[in-house]
Design a protein around this motif. Structure first.
Motif, PDB file in Angstrom:
ATOM      1  N   PRO A   1       0.820  -1.225   0.000  1.00 16.70           N
ATOM      2  CA  PRO A   1       0.000   0.000   0.000  1.00 16.70           C
ATOM      3  C   PRO A   1       0.849   1.269   0.000  1.00 16.70           C
ATOM      4  O   PRO A   1       0.452   2.282  -0.588  1.00 16.70           O
TER       5      PRO A   1
ATOM      6  N   ASN B   1       2.728   1.923  -3.437  1.00 10.71           N
ATOM      7  CA  ASN B   1       1.785   2.461  -4.415  1.00 10.71           C
ATOM      8  C   ASN B   1       1.957   3.967  -4.623  1.00 10.71           C
ATOM      9  O   ASN B   1       1.601   4.496  -5.663  1.00 10.71           O
TER      10      ASN B   1
ATOM     11  N   PRO C   1      -7.107  -0.123   0.814  1.00 12.73           N
ATOM     12  CA  PRO C   1      -6.404   0.593  -0.261  1.00 12.73           C
ATOM     13  C   PRO C   1      -5.871   1.964   0.178  1.00 12.73           C
ATOM     14  O   PRO C   1      -6.416   2.574   1.104  1.00 12.73           O
TER      15      PRO C   1
ATOM     16  N   CYS D   1      -8.685  -5.569  -0.345  1.00 11.08           N
ATOM     17  CA  CYS D   1      -7.500  -5.793  -1.204  1.00 11.08           C
ATOM     18  C   CYS D   1      -6.812  -7.137  -0.983  1.00 11.08           C
ATOM     19  O   CYS D   1      -5.706  -7.339  -1.513  1.00 11.08           O
TER      20      CYS D   1
ATOM     21  N   GLN E   1      -5.722  -8.883  -4.244  1.00  9.55           N
ATOM     22  CA  GLN E   1      -4.717  -8.087  -4.961  1.00  9.55           C
ATOM     23  C   GLN E   1      -3.344  -8.177  -4.276  1.00  9.55           C
ATOM     24  O   GLN E   1      -2.317  -8.342  -4.929  1.00  9.55           O
ATOM     25  N   ARG E   2      -3.349  -8.083  -2.934  1.00 14.27           N
ATOM     26  CA  ARG E   2      -2.072  -8.138  -2.203  1.00 14.27           C
ATOM     27  C   ARG E   2      -1.355  -9.464  -2.462  1.00 14.27           C
ATOM     28  O   ARG E   2      -0.148  -9.501  -2.669  1.00 14.27           O
TER      29      ARG E   2
END
Ligand code: BYC
Length: 331
Positions: A67, A70, A130, A293, A296-297
């Protein structure tokens, strides 16, 4: 699941009379604050509990890089970018100290990473949310690192030597992280109305998940009683959560931001803030893999692992070459 197979959430904590002589001697050392070191005898459940906790912690550190990572390319200034880059790199370092500490208990790093990559191991719920704006990076430093410090400072005194020593180093770095987050958020809170709104929005979204980092309430915490007896945990989940709320609310007031909890109020009798009920359904959904998430992680993590295969192969090939050379020289 691996972590849940480790059955330390016992209903019954052994009395000294029920312990074997070895167990009793071990508990007496723990009670006397003598550190337990890797080669010493320890109950199997103590070893497994440590592997579970230390590896979950290590996984949290490296998943936690996502995170924040990003925003490295989108940090608002070069200075903020350099600071964030250094912070994310620190988290990787924390992961490495912790994997090393776990390895002293007889588990390999490959096994631990396998459990992370196949979704069997847990990592902190907080990293399944996120980072939507730059203010989220400030909120992570302030709240997430703040919560981490609250939990980890006491762990510097935990009974297992390698874990306790890793925590000393980690805590020093975490306190820088916390300050940089608060600094970034202070700038926004003192900026334009839009910037202040960004800071408020980040606080709104990160407040409750930060409180969840401390784990279930004491009544629901399966491992706490035994872990506290062994000094793998020093304080209970609720104790640390309360300390965090008490410390953080005045910091929010200083920023001129509102903590998103209508039930939050100072209780003079208790000498603590009272606060509202945490949404435990959300917490259990997130730790079951269904947070915003989680997928996705894990996908990003597995991709990075696969793409790093050539580095591991190259390091192995070099080690084999070096060993062969040393052998030829000795012959
Ligand atoms: N997320 O009996 P309980 C960081 C699980 S900071 C996910 O109370 P325990 C960082 C728990 O594992 C974050 N799972 O357990 C900061 C157990 O499941 P299993 C990492 C959670 O272990 C900034 C079940 O719920 N910090 O890395 O006595 C930047 C029952 O709970 C959570 C640490 O790991 C959660 N929030 O207490 C970058 C600190 N909470 O294993 C990185 C060390 C609970 O039975 N760990 N669960 O399947 C601890 O102090 C303790 O493990 C906890 C939980 C307080 C987290």
């Amino acid at each position: 699941m691996y972590a849940q197979m480790v059955k330390t959430g016992v209903d019954h904590i052994q009395s000294k009379e029920e312990m074997s002589p070895e167990e009793r001697a071990f508990q007496e050392r723990v009670d006397a604050d003598i550190k337990i070191e890797p080669k010493e005898w320890m109950p199997e459940a103590y070893r497994k509990t440590l592997i579970r906790q230390i590896s979950q912690h290590a996984h949290s550190e490296i998943i936690g890089m996502q995170p924040e990572g990003n925003w490295i390319t989108r940090a608002p200034t070069l200075e903020r970018k350099a600071i964030l880059l250094a912070k994310v790199q620190d988290e990787a370092g924390h992961g490495l100290y912790l994997y090393c500490a776990a390895e002293t208990l007889g588990v390999s790093r490959d096994e631990l990473l396998e459990q992370l990559n196949n979704g069997k191991a847990k990592y902190s719920s907080i990293f399944n949310y996120p980072t939507l704006t730059w203010a989220d990076i400030g909120a992570i430093g302030w709240l997430v690192d703040g919560a981490a410090i609250m939990n980890q400072v006491p762990l510097q005194r935990c009974s297992y030597g390698p874990y306790s020593r890793a925590m000393i180093r980690i805590c020093k770095e975490e306190s820088f992280h916390q300050r940089q987050g608060y600094d970034a958020l202070t700038k926004l809170a003192q900026g334009t109305p839009e910037q202040k709104q960004m800071a408020q929005d980040a606080l709104n979204r990160w407040w409750w998940p930060s409180l969840m980092m401390f784990g279930p309430s004491d009544a629901e915490s399966v491992h706490s009683a035994q872990s506290m007896r062994w000094k793998i945990k020093i304080n209970s989940n609720d104790e640390l959560r309360q300390k965090f709320v008490d410390q953080t609310v005045p910091q929010a007031e200083y920023l001129g931001l509102t903590v998103p909890d209508p039930d939050l109020k100072w209780n003079a009798e208790r000498g603590h803030y009272d606060f509202g009920e945490i949404n435990w359904d959300e917490f259990y959904q997130v730790i079951a893999g269904n947070g915003p998430c989680n997928r996705q992680r894990l996908r990003t993590r597995v991709k990075a692992y696969e793409e790093g295969q050539w580095v591991r192969d190259a390091a192995d090939a070099y080690a084999a070459k070096k060993a062969a050379r040393a052998k030829a020289k000795a012959a």
